[in-house]
Design an enzyme around this catalytic site. Structure first.
Site, PDB file in Angstrom:
ATOM      1  N   ARG A 126       5.756 -13.397   9.171  1.00  0.00           N
ATOM      2  CA  ARG A 126       6.522 -12.208   8.797  1.00  0.00           C
ATOM      3  C   ARG A 126       7.868 -12.188   9.496  1.00  0.00           C
ATOM      4  O   ARG A 126       8.053 -12.833  10.530  1.00  0.00           O
ATOM      5  CB  ARG A 126       5.745 -10.956   9.162  1.00  0.00           C
ATOM      6  CG  ARG A 126       5.621 -10.741  10.671  1.00  0.00           C
ATOM      7  CD  ARG A 126       5.212  -9.333  11.037  1.00  0.00           C
ATOM      8  NE  ARG A 126       3.814  -9.062  10.733  1.00  0.00           N
ATOM      9  CZ  ARG A 126       3.432  -8.231   9.747  1.00  0.00           C
ATOM     10  NH1 ARG A 126       4.329  -7.613   9.023  1.00  0.00           N
ATOM     11  NH2 ARG A 126       2.164  -8.010   9.522  1.00  0.00           N
TER      12      ARG A 126
ATOM     13  N   LYS B 124       4.267   0.622  11.111  1.00  0.00           N
ATOM     14  CA  LYS B 124       4.280   1.920  10.436  1.00  0.00           C
ATOM     15  C   LYS B 124       4.025   3.049  11.428  1.00  0.00           C
ATOM     16  O   LYS B 124       4.602   4.128  11.323  1.00  0.00           O
ATOM     17  CB  LYS B 124       3.205   1.946   9.346  1.00  0.00           C
ATOM     18  CG  LYS B 124       3.693   1.346   8.028  1.00  0.00           C
ATOM     19  CD  LYS B 124       2.590   1.297   6.985  1.00  0.00           C
ATOM     20  CE  LYS B 124       3.084   0.561   5.735  1.00  0.00           C
ATOM     21  NZ  LYS B 124       2.008   0.229   4.808  1.00  0.00           N
TER      22      LYS B 124
ATOM     23  N   GLU C  52       0.871  -1.163   0.000  1.00  0.00           N
ATOM     24  CA  GLU C  52       0.000   0.000   0.000  1.00  0.00           C
ATOM     25  C   GLU C  52       0.918   1.225   0.000  1.00  0.00           C
ATOM     26  O   GLU C  52       1.852   1.286   0.801  1.00  0.00           O
ATOM     27  CB  GLU C  52      -0.879   0.019   1.258  1.00  0.00           C
ATOM     28  CG  GLU C  52      -1.867   1.176   1.236  1.00  0.00           C
ATOM     29  CD  GLU C  52      -2.627   1.344   2.561  1.00  0.00           C
ATOM     30  OE1 GLU C  52      -2.236   0.730   3.571  1.00  0.00           O
ATOM     31  OE2 GLU C  52      -3.609   2.109   2.558  1.00  0.00           O
TER      32      GLU C  52
END
Length: 609
Positions: free
Chosen positions: A293, A303, A48
């Site tokens: 991950r 983030k 994104e």
RNA sequence: AGGGGAUUGGUGUAAUUGGUAGCACGACGGAUUCUGGUUCCGUUAGUAAAGGUUCGAGUCCUUUAUCCCCUGCCA
């Protein structure tokens, strides 16, 4: 790629894991194409564009592009730009640059056009809209006019089922009409949504009539004002994969609960489709696969937290060399090869572990050890005067000694470095009262200056404060080039226990050198206190000024490798790996320390202080 | 008993699908070395727990423990 040579592990080449097992089986069974044809494998990296890529993304990039390379298929770079209020064009650029920097390319990628071949979810908005209309017609979606609070309240919780929306069974025609009004921007944000009609009692919360479209009357960075509704991730993602013919849609573990929904949407579109159907042919149904991950120690990858570090000034920006962003790692001096090697070494599993960040440091040491030219730099200079320099000729002469450029690469040759009466050595390399295991210089001791001469410390000069400011030493003219002197009359050979780096005062440049340490002191920042800021390392940055460097660092020498990213990297002998920071100007060089060399002396000192 | 996923030395991972628990990193010790670097050699330590099936279990079954994810109109 650079001429700097391969990293230790060639990425994706022979690594095996549960995903390659799945793909191997698919290739063998002909699930996606002709039996045995592995070139049908299509993966994608779907960021994104709302932030900078970090080391965790690098793992995903290496996995997806690595798989495509391994099987002779392709990997698509696709921006999942479904939320106009959070996304910006600037991030698109930086993300593309980071993927290219790592050394990967997608179909249609070109050097002269950054965006060539790049896909965007927003390109598929019309197709997604048409499929949504199809689901409404099939009675599988409806427009809900409840407020978001009402929807949340009616969703139930983990142990109690939800209750149906009063709009759940409204006529198809009504939903169709309202949805088109939403699309045309005739309703305010939040006034209604399009929901899938699935199962309000499902133990999987994602299946309790998930929202497919919400109204967002905001300008999209690519489609402008064309749309007033934007698709939610779960609705959009599988369709994007389907449109692009993705075979293996790889994501992280937290999407495991979303897989039933991923499949439900595509199955719902395909229901009633087939040869001769008015709906059309069935659409492609990729397989979603989840893996754990990357979760490295001593850093954060959220983030929100990274943005907080930048916005609240704990670091100097997204590309601060202490940041785990790819731009930060790049500025720090990390090579793409080392990051790819790290990603490969951490493996691909479904186990949520912690990956020692020391592995990343080792990966860059390993790579740079093989390819980085050696230079000499003194971080914290201590003046040395050779009192008997006149024994070998004129007292103010400069001699040029041949210094090895890279012992790991004999082809790298040697360079000429000035040696004179006044030199600088590292302050840490001298101790007035050295402990037993300290091998370096001390009063009365003799050491070798690397590729220069052997010197003996005769006298220590101090200032009024009692600080050592200069060493008076004598050199042995027979040791030129650092060679051992001939045996004495009794056949005894003199030995030194240490070799030090040095620079000549007459021919050196000054520079600023930035030393970085881990940004956090805790292995899992924020684990204890719930606030990662509590674990920040107050000494993560040390700026050294007045460092003395050999002259060759001021100019680009012919032997320097052609780094793919143009960043000049070196090993400063006995100190570590350093690179030129973009803050440098022609008259004022700035270096960043990428990583220290392994240092068994500091380990020893820590054990026996 | 809400659902889903996971658990192999200190860390990260393998184990031909029921057949000798292997690799890498770390740590420790040694050799080499004009970088206390590199390289080389060696040592170290493991199947979360308890039952069961079996000639044989990391692998199959049962129970338990621990950890992660899920109640955005974020992705």
């Amino acid at each position: 790629m650079s001429d700097a040579g391969p990293a230790r592990v060639s990425p994706g080449a022979e690594l095996r894991h549960f995903i390659t097992d799945i793909i191997d089986a698919d290739v063998a069974s002909g699930k996606w194409g002709p039996v045995g044809d592995s070139s049908v494998v299509r993966t994608r990296f779907p960021p994104e564009p709302n932030g900078y890529l970090h080391i965790g993304h690098a793992k995903s990039i290496c996995l997806n592009f690595g798989l495509a390379e391994r099987y002779g298929g392709v990997c698509v770079l696709r921006f999942d730009d479904t939320n106009p209020v959070k996304e910006e064009e600037e991030f698109v650029r930086s993300i593309i640059e980071d993927v290219r920097w790592l050394g990967f390319a997608w179909p249609g990628a070109r050097d002269d056009d950054l965006k060539a071949g790049v896909r965007f979810a927003s390109d598929y908005f019309q197709q997604m809209h048409d499929w949504a209309v199809e689901l409404i017609r099939k009675g599988k979606a409806y427009v809900d006019e409840q407020t978001s609070e009402q929807i949340r309240a009616a969703r139930g919780d983990l142990t109690t089922p939800g209750t149906p929306s009063p709009f759940r069974d409204r006529p198809v025609e009504e939903s169709l009409r309202l949805f088109e009004e939403m699309v045309q921007g005739r309703h305010p944000d939040g006034s209604m949504v399009l929901r899938a009609r699935i199962d309000m009692a499902s133990p999987n919360m994602n299946l309790r009539d998930p929202v497919m479209y919400r109204i967002v009357n905001a300008r999209h960075h690519r489609t402008g004002d064309a749309w007033h509704v934007y698709p939610m991730y779960d609705w959009a993602h599988g369709l994007e994969d389907s449109i692009e013919g993705i075979t293996h849609s790889i994501c992280t573990l937290e999407f495991e609960n979303h897989r039933p929904l991923y499949d439900w949407f595509i199955d719902a579109i395909n229901e009633g489709r087939g040869p001769g159907s008015a709906w059309g042919e069935k659409i492609h149904h990729p397989q979603q696969i989840e893996f754990a991950r990357l979760n490295p120690s001593y850093i954060v990858t959220s983030k929100r937290k990274l943005r907080q570090l930048v916005e609240e000034g704990y670091v100097r920006g997204w590309d601060d060399p202490r940041m785990p962003t790819l731009s930060g790692l790049r500025r720090r001096g990390y090579t793409p090869e080392s990051i790819r090697a790290f990603a490969a070494e951490t493996g691909v599993t479904k186990f949520n572990g912690v990956h020692d960040i020391g592995w990343l440091e080792r990966a860059v040491r390993d790579h740079l050890n093989k390819v980085a030219p050696r230079r000499m730099a003194v971080l914290n200079p201590l003046k040395v005067t050779i009192t008997n320099w006149a024994d070998g000729g004129e007292a103010d002469r400069i001699e040029y000694v041949d210094v090895i450029n890279n012992p790991e690469d004999p082809g790298a040759g040697t360079r000429k470095v000035a040696f004179g009466r006044t030199l600088y050595i590292e302050r840490d390399d001298f101790m007035e009262d050295p402990p037993k295991k300290f091998f370096r210089l001390g009063p009365g001791r003799e050491v070798r200056l690397r590729c220069g001469y052997w010197i003996r410390c005769d006298q220590v000069v101090k200032n009024e404060a009692g600080e050592v400011v200069e060493l008076l030493c004598t050199y042995d003219p027979q040791t030129r080039g650092g060679e051992s002197p001939p045996p004495d009359a009794d056949g005894n050979v003199r030995k030194v226990k240490a070799t030090l780096h040095w620079v000549a005062a007459a021919e050196c440049i000054e520079a600023e050198i930035r030393l970085f340490d881990r940004l956090y002191l805790a292995e899992r920042p924020g684990r204890e206190s719930d606030n990662h800021l509590d674990d920040l390392n107050p000494e993560s940055l040390r700026v050294m000024t007045g460092c003395k460097l050999e002259k060759a660092l001021g100019e680009r020498l012919g032997d320097e490798p052609a780094w793919s990213d143009g960043i000049r990297r070196f090993q400063f002998e006995r100190l570590g790996y350093f690179c030129v920071d973009p803050d440098s100007t022609p008259g004022r060089l700035v270096f960043n320390r990428t990583v220290t060399l392994k240092d068994s002396w500091s380990k020893e000192r820590a054990r026996n202080p």
